[in-house]
Motif scaffolding. Structure first.
Motif, PDB file in Angstrom:
ATOM      1  N   ASP A 349       3.158  19.119   4.059  1.00  0.00           N
ATOM      2  CA  ASP A 349       4.224  18.151   4.296  1.00  0.00           C
ATOM      3  C   ASP A 349       3.723  16.823   3.730  1.00  0.00           C
ATOM      4  O   ASP A 349       2.770  16.239   4.251  1.00  0.00           O
ATOM      5  CB  ASP A 349       4.527  18.014   5.787  1.00  0.00           C
ATOM      6  N   HIS A 350       4.329  16.355   2.641  1.00  0.00           N
ATOM      7  CA  HIS A 350       3.829  15.198   1.892  1.00  0.00           C
ATOM      8  C   HIS A 350       4.871  14.084   1.945  1.00  0.00           C
ATOM      9  O   HIS A 350       6.040  14.293   1.623  1.00  0.00           O
ATOM     10  CB  HIS A 350       3.557  15.600   0.441  1.00  0.00           C
ATOM     11  N   ARG A 351       4.433  12.899   2.341  1.00  0.00           N
ATOM     12  CA  ARG A 351       5.334  11.742   2.402  1.00  0.00           C
ATOM     13  C   ARG A 351       4.610  10.511   1.874  1.00  0.00           C
ATOM     14  O   ARG A 351       3.397  10.360   2.041  1.00  0.00           O
ATOM     15  CB  ARG A 351       5.804  11.488   3.841  1.00  0.00           C
ATOM     16  N   GLU A 352       5.361   9.626   1.225  1.00  0.00           N
ATOM     17  CA  GLU A 352       4.782   8.363   0.770  1.00  0.00           C
ATOM     18  C   GLU A 352       5.844   7.275   0.788  1.00  0.00           C
ATOM     19  O   GLU A 352       7.042   7.543   0.649  1.00  0.00           O
ATOM     20  CB  GLU A 352       4.165   8.495  -0.624  1.00  0.00           C
ATOM     21  N   ARG A 353       5.380   6.060   1.008  1.00  0.00           N
ATOM     22  CA  ARG A 353       6.288   4.907   1.097  1.00  0.00           C
ATOM     23  C   ARG A 353       5.621   3.680   0.486  1.00  0.00           C
ATOM     24  O   ARG A 353       4.402   3.512   0.593  1.00  0.00           O
ATOM     25  CB  ARG A 353       6.641   4.598   2.564  1.00  0.00           C
ATOM     26  N   ILE A 354       6.438   2.840  -0.147  1.00  0.00           N
ATOM     27  CA  ILE A 354       5.970   1.545  -0.616  1.00  0.00           C
ATOM     28  C   ILE A 354       6.032   0.567   0.555  1.00  0.00           C
ATOM     29  O   ILE A 354       7.019   0.534   1.301  1.00  0.00           O
ATOM     30  CB  ILE A 354       6.831   1.034  -1.793  1.00  0.00           C
ATOM     31  N   SER A 445      -4.217   4.552   1.966  1.00  0.00           N
ATOM     32  CA  SER A 445      -3.704   3.253   1.536  1.00  0.00           C
ATOM     33  C   SER A 445      -4.187   3.009   0.113  1.00  0.00           C
ATOM     34  O   SER A 445      -5.377   3.132  -0.163  1.00  0.00           O
ATOM     35  CB  SER A 445      -4.208   2.145   2.463  1.00  0.00           C
ATOM     36  N   GLU A 446      -3.266   2.644  -0.809  1.00  0.00           N
ATOM     37  CA  GLU A 446      -3.659   2.475  -2.208  1.00  0.00           C
ATOM     38  C   GLU A 446      -2.675   1.558  -2.924  1.00  0.00           C
ATOM     39  O   GLU A 446      -1.619   1.218  -2.398  1.00  0.00           O
ATOM     40  CB  GLU A 446      -3.705   3.838  -2.910  1.00  0.00           C
ATOM     41  N   ARG A 447      -3.042   1.166  -4.113  1.00  0.00           N
ATOM     42  CA  ARG A 447      -2.147   0.421  -4.998  1.00  0.00           C
ATOM     43  C   ARG A 447      -1.491   1.398  -5.970  1.00  0.00           C
ATOM     44  O   ARG A 447      -2.148   2.286  -6.497  1.00  0.00           O
ATOM     45  CB  ARG A 447      -2.934  -0.613  -5.811  1.00  0.00           C
ATOM     46  N   ASP A 448      -0.191   1.233  -6.228  1.00  0.00           N
ATOM     47  CA  ASP A 448       0.445   2.068  -7.242  1.00  0.00           C
ATOM     48  C   ASP A 448       0.291   1.424  -8.611  1.00  0.00           C
ATOM     49  O   ASP A 448      -0.368   0.381  -8.764  1.00  0.00           O
ATOM     50  CB  ASP A 448       1.908   2.342  -6.891  1.00  0.00           C
ATOM     51  N   GLU A 449       0.887   2.040  -9.625  1.00  0.00           N
ATOM     52  CA  GLU A 449       0.720   1.564 -11.003  1.00  0.00           C
ATOM     53  C   GLU A 449       1.335   0.192 -11.234  1.00  0.00           C
ATOM     54  O   GLU A 449       0.999  -0.494 -12.199  1.00  0.00           O
ATOM     55  CB  GLU A 449       1.328   2.590 -11.977  1.00  0.00           C
ATOM     56  N   ARG A 450       2.199  -0.264 -10.314  1.00  0.00           N
ATOM     57  CA  ARG A 450       2.813  -1.592 -10.434  1.00  0.00           C
ATOM     58  C   ARG A 450       2.140  -2.607  -9.519  1.00  0.00           C
ATOM     59  O   ARG A 450       2.615  -3.716  -9.364  1.00  0.00           O
ATOM     60  CB  ARG A 450       4.305  -1.495 -10.119  1.00  0.00           C
ATOM     61  N   GLY A 451       1.037  -2.205  -8.894  1.00  0.00           N
ATOM     62  CA  GLY A 451       0.297  -3.138  -8.054  1.00  0.00           C
ATOM     63  C   GLY A 451       0.808  -3.238  -6.637  1.00  0.00           C
ATOM     64  O   GLY A 451       0.307  -4.056  -5.851  1.00  0.00           O
ATOM     65  N   ARG A 452       1.799  -2.425  -6.285  1.00  0.00           N
ATOM     66  CA  ARG A 452       2.342  -2.468  -4.928  1.00  0.00           C
ATOM     67  C   ARG A 452       1.467  -1.631  -3.985  1.00  0.00           C
ATOM     68  O   ARG A 452       0.773  -0.717  -4.421  1.00  0.00           O
ATOM     69  CB  ARG A 452       3.770  -1.926  -4.912  1.00  0.00           C
ATOM     70  N   THR A 453       1.538  -1.963  -2.686  1.00  0.00           N
ATOM     71  CA  THR A 453       0.814  -1.165  -1.692  1.00  0.00           C
ATOM     72  C   THR A 453       1.600   0.108  -1.414  1.00  0.00           C
ATOM     73  O   THR A 453       2.818   0.067  -1.161  1.00  0.00           O
ATOM     74  CB  THR A 453       0.640  -1.957  -0.392  1.00  0.00           C
ATOM     75  N   ARG A 454       0.898   1.239  -1.466  1.00  0.00           N
ATOM     76  CA  ARG A 454       1.557   2.524  -1.231  1.00  0.00           C
ATOM     77  C   ARG A 454       0.846   3.258  -0.097  1.00  0.00           C
ATOM     78  O   ARG A 454      -0.383   3.324  -0.041  1.00  0.00           O
ATOM     79  CB  ARG A 454       1.541   3.383  -2.493  1.00  0.00           C
ATOM     80  N   TYR A 455       1.652   3.803   0.808  1.00  0.00           N
ATOM     81  CA  TYR A 455       1.136   4.638   1.890  1.00  0.00           C
ATOM     82  C   TYR A 455       1.399   6.101   1.540  1.00  0.00           C
ATOM     83  O   TYR A 455       2.521   6.483   1.168  1.00  0.00           O
ATOM     84  CB  TYR A 455       1.838   4.289   3.201  1.00  0.00           C
TER      85      TYR A 455
END
Length: 500
Positions: A349-354, A445-455
């Motif tokens: 079960d995979h979920r991600e959010r900005i 917790s990480e940065r996406d390719e656009r520099g946004r915080t991604r969970y």
């Protein structure tokens, strides 16, 4: 560096390096001191292997004469480990054409030896009575033996190791069906062999005398029926004894559809394999031992081969990384290039959010999860799950956590255990509640390719037997509330923390 009889270093070409045997053979050849060149239609598939930088990888195909000519140039030993099983109804013709072309190009290039991995065929059975799969493997062997290049054909039955199609079929059938109505081929004798013994023979064949041009039967020490294999698998993995009822009305065609329904092994592969099982496949000679002696401890028995194939699951070393890549520690371990259906079931079960928050704010929420801070979703469901776990003798939610803000590897966390933590990045929890399988929860917790915080959040479950599959599907309807709510509420808490 291993050398030929003339003292020159051996140069090996491995076709099918992205396949089951080829991907495991390459590191064994390197460990033996051989130089290795890999021929692959898609070289990019090999980049995740830890040995990729130690080999020469060339793009090509065994049906393309030009790429074969280039790949075989300067090669001493050529390993032919490809076949067209699963490509369609004309796979026999594809195999025939590819083998003839390979034989011609190897002879032109002055290759000193061809080593081919084929299938064990019953002696005395007319070729017309063989299954198309076994008939094609035998024909390829004859073509290579007649090539003018000294050839060693190793003929094996069922290879035991994670990723082997025949082993995966055995795994899924046994784990998913406590009661099986099976065709009569479950009584057919066969001689399984551990993948580590197959690889030892393949490596050893690189140094065979030039006069050796023949086929060798290879098998482990145990002769069993397919029913024996399933029952031994159940015993080794701790499953209840399987009830097996053979009936004569299940044809190979019906069997393959049945296997396709029960297992994720594609029917294009399952059908040829099930058709082959109607023949007795037992070694009738052990001449290979004259050239590649048995190890001092003897060949690997079936039970030990099973234990090795299942070792990573027993040690909870399922590939849980975001990449899905798994660095093998033994030939029987899974590889990144194995098919998606290999290695057993792993539900996700995979979920991600900005998140409108800093990565640090998000990480503080992740690291503070559990205990007095709760699990950020459906508190009643978590309480009921903890209560149910205690009723059956589990730890429940009573353990809490050692520290309200900080976690470290090995900490208990309610009914989880911190398996891995990368501060600021990843928290992986392994379930210690009573379950019919193994479960993990990953929060990142990480940065996406656009520099946004991604969970990013993943719940993973490796089922044990039919009860494990039933458990996963019984709780799946609640995942949106439990895991979806967790993702929403953790990110909302991080945004509030960041604003504060």
């Amino acid at each position: 560096m291993a050398t030929s009889g003339s003292g020159r270093p051996l140069r090996c070409l491995v076709t099918g390096a992205t396949g089951y045997i080829g991907g495991r053979l390459v590191p064994e050849l390197l460990a033996a001191g051989h130089g290795v060149r890999c021929l692959a239609r898609t070289p990019g598939k090999l980049r995740d292997h830890p040995w990729a930088a130690e080999t020469e990888v060339v793009q090509g195909d065994v049906t393309d004469g030009a790429s074969l000519r280039s790949a075989l140039n300067g090669v001493d030993v050529a390993y032919y480990l490809v076949h067209a099983l699963g490509t369609g109804k004309n796979f026999e013709e594809v195999d025939r054409r590819a083998a003839r072309l390979f034989a011609e190009r190897a002879h032109e290039a002055g290759v000193s030896r061809i080593v081919y991995m084929g299938g064990l065929t019953p002696p005395g059975v007319p070729e017309s009575d063989l299954s198309p799969h076994l008939r094609s493997r035998a024909e390829v062997g004859r073509i290579l033996l007649d090539s003018g290049v000294p050839t060693a054909e190793l003929r094996a039955a069922v290879v035991i190791g994670s990723g082997s199609a025949s082993f995966e079929m055995l795994r899924y059938l046994t784990e998913r069906l406590p009661l099986m109505v099976t065709p009569s081929w479950v009584h057919t004798p066969l001689q399984p062999i551990a993948v580590r013994d197959v690889l030892r023979y393949l490596v050893g064949c690189a140094g065979l005398p030039a006069a050796v041009n023949r086929a060798f039967d290879i098998g482990g020490p145990d002769v069993m029926t397919y029913r024996d294999l399933m029952r031994r698998y159940a015993a080794v993995t701790g499953l209840p004894r399987r009830l097996i009822l053979p009936v004569p009305v299940l044809t190979p065609g019906l069997s393959s559809h049945w296997v396709g329904l029960v297992t994720p092994v594609p029917s294009a592969i399952a059908r040829p394999l099930t058709e082959s099982l109607r023949h007795e496949v037992v070694c009738h000679e052990h001449d290979i031992a004259q050239y590649v002696p048995d190890p001092p401890q003897g060949l690997t028995g079936f039970d030990r081969a099973l234990e090795l194939a299942l070792q990573r699951i027993r040690e909870a070393q399922v590939a849980t990384r975001w990449s899905g890549a798994s660095v093998p520690g033994a030939p029987s371990d899974p590889l990144p290039t194995d098919p998606d259906w290999a290695g057993g079931s792993l539900y996700t079960d995979h979920r991600e959010r900005i998140v409108d928050a800093t990565p640090d704010a998000l990480w503080r929420v992740i690291e503070g999860i559990g205990g007095g801070n709760g699990w950020y979703s459906f508190p009643l469901a978590w309480s009921l799950r903890g209560w149910a776990d205690r009723v059956v003798g589990g730890v429940g939610l009573r353990r809490g956590r050692r520290d309200a803000q900080r976690l470290r590897a090995g900490d208990s966390l309610d009914f989880w255990r911190v398996e891995e933590i990368e501060p600021g990045k990843l928290l992986r929890l392994r379930a210690e509640m009573r379950l019919p399988g193994l479960a993990w929860l990953e929060l990142a917790s990480e940065r996406d390719e656009r520099g946004r915080t991604r969970y990013r959040q993943r719940a993973l479950f490796h089922p044990h037997g039919l009860a494990g599959h039933a458990y996963w599907w019984s709780v799946t309807p609640f995942h949106a509330a439990v895991f979806g709510g967790m993702a929403r509420n953790i990110t909302a808490a991080a945004e509030r923390k960041s604003r504060a």
